[in-house]
Design a protein around this motif. Sequence first.
Motif, mmCIF file in Angstrom:
data_model
loop_
_atom_site.group_PDB
_atom_site.id
_atom_site.type_symbol
_atom_site.label_atom_id
_atom_site.label_comp_id
_atom_site.label_asym_id
_atom_site.label_seq_id
_atom_site.Cartn_x
_atom_site.Cartn_y
_atom_site.Cartn_z
ATOM 1 N N PHE A 189 0.834 -1.202 0.000
ATOM 2 C CA PHE A 189 0.000 0.000 0.000
ATOM 3 C C PHE A 189 0.870 1.254 0.000
ATOM 4 N N ALA A 190 1.862 1.293 0.885
ATOM 5 C CA ALA A 190 2.743 2.459 0.961
ATOM 6 C C ALA A 190 3.471 2.688 -0.357
ATOM 7 N N ASP A 191 3.918 1.609 -0.992
ATOM 8 C CA ASP A 191 4.630 1.717 -2.264
ATOM 9 C C ASP A 191 3.768 2.379 -3.330
ATOM 10 N N ARG A 192 2.490 2.008 -3.400
ATOM 11 C CA ARG A 192 1.607 2.581 -4.419
ATOM 12 C C ARG A 192 1.303 4.052 -4.127
ATOM 13 N N VAL A 193 1.084 4.389 -2.869
ATOM 14 C CA VAL A 193 0.844 5.790 -2.504
ATOM 15 C C VAL A 193 2.059 6.642 -2.866
ATOM 16 N N LEU A 194 3.234 6.171 -2.521
ATOM 17 C CA LEU A 194 4.452 6.928 -2.797
ATOM 18 C C LEU A 194 4.746 6.991 -4.294
ATOM 19 N N ALA A 195 4.364 5.950 -5.036
ATOM 20 C CA ALA A 195 4.545 5.974 -6.484
ATOM 21 C C ALA A 195 3.704 7.076 -7.118
ATOM 22 N N VAL A 196 2.467 7.223 -6.658
ATOM 23 C CA VAL A 196 1.621 8.307 -7.147
ATOM 24 C C VAL A 196 2.232 9.655 -6.774
ATOM 25 N N HIS A 197 2.615 9.784 -5.522
ATOM 26 C CA HIS A 197 3.104 11.073 -5.020
ATOM 27 C C HIS A 197 4.389 11.498 -5.729
#
Length: 448
Positions: free
Chosen positions: A288-296
């Motif tokens: 989950f964190a990886d996907r959020v940070l990828a967007v950001h």
Amino acid sequence: MKDEGQIAGAPKTFSIVTLGCKVNQCESESIAASLEKSGWAMAAQTDSADVCIVNTCAVTHKAAMQSRQAIRHFRKAHPDAWIIATGCYAQTDPSALNRITELDAVYDNVQKAYLPDILTRLSNGQTGDLPQTNQTGCEVNNLPLSKKTRTRPFIKIQDGCNAFCSYCIVPHARGRSRSLSPDRILELISDYDKAQYPEVVLTGIHIGQYGLDFDPPTSLSQLLHTIQNSGVHLRVRLSSIEPMELSDDIIDLAATSHRLCHHFHLPLQSGDNGILKRMHRPYDRDCFADRVLAVHSRLPHAAIGTDVMAGFPGETDAAFDQTVELIDRLPLTYLHVFPFSPRKGTPAFQYPDTVPDGVIKERCRILRQLGMNKKIAFMKSQIGQVLHAVIETGRDTATGLLKGVTSNYIQIMISGDDCLQNTLVPVHPEKLGDGAYLIGKTTESRLF
């Protein structure tokens, strides 16, 4: 209950109320548009209706209770109407609805698609019989074009879910995942584009599974590229997508194209790996964190929302702290917070180690405050930027200002002429307003 024959010869007026998700809202609009196309009229808010439809929800105990309340409210407001219940509550527990004396008929989610036809036949004195089925494998139906009732209409591209999370009743209410053909989606988008809608919202129960039921299979990413290359001018927004199904390709497309909104909603549910496993969620906190940070990293100004559940059985103080810590450190924009609601027919209904109601309530309060803090901080960070907003129909009753929704899902109020309604314009946020929205101005030049 009234007999079906009592609506024969009626002047064909109807009212409809919708509980629950965007898919239900989309389906209610489809029912309304189909009825209007067949000569029915939507009853004015203060007028009596001949037929009242409650499109129910069953995702939580509260949603089911609100569905029952809506039925009783309709009977009080429309004592002579034919009252109908449909939707997910009608699918999962029709016997509970049939016990409501104020209700005249129950149609499940398969039969929902036939409602405009059956009501029209009944009003003409013809038989309204339908196959009595409680299956959930109906085709994906979509909203026919009608008068503009919404600035940003929904297109249901997918229905059903194969995930069977341990707390979720939705697969039992909606059936297996199935997708609308790309050709039909492009046809709908093209029609909305020609009708000068500034934005459409692609929605479904599990849109990350889009196209996997086709032979050969396709994907949501391929669909978005097809839309991008189709030449339409309107903006496209995605509804909720599971974190592991948000690919780098979709993020890159949003970063390089002004067609796809800079807004992603990624359900989390819990930030504790043990709880996620017990929920049967197919990812962990690191994913989950990886996907959020990828967007950001690709879209620093994008809105990233999430769903989070408080009080799932077995959620200890330490597990809850893991959720708070994860949310607090990630660049999330807003939270949708839900208390755990046991649903009969799901594995979690019988899980031990239940969390006391008082503890759940306090955890919801903490999460909602955290979400509000993040939302306000995000909006403040957008002051002084140039954003692109769809200006919706009507004005805010309190301020008299026009209301807009930016690509990154911020509500903004601006002054301007009514001709800006239903258009996409550049906006300049200047300050935070009451009620967690921004106030700004526009150059009053349409983008397209």
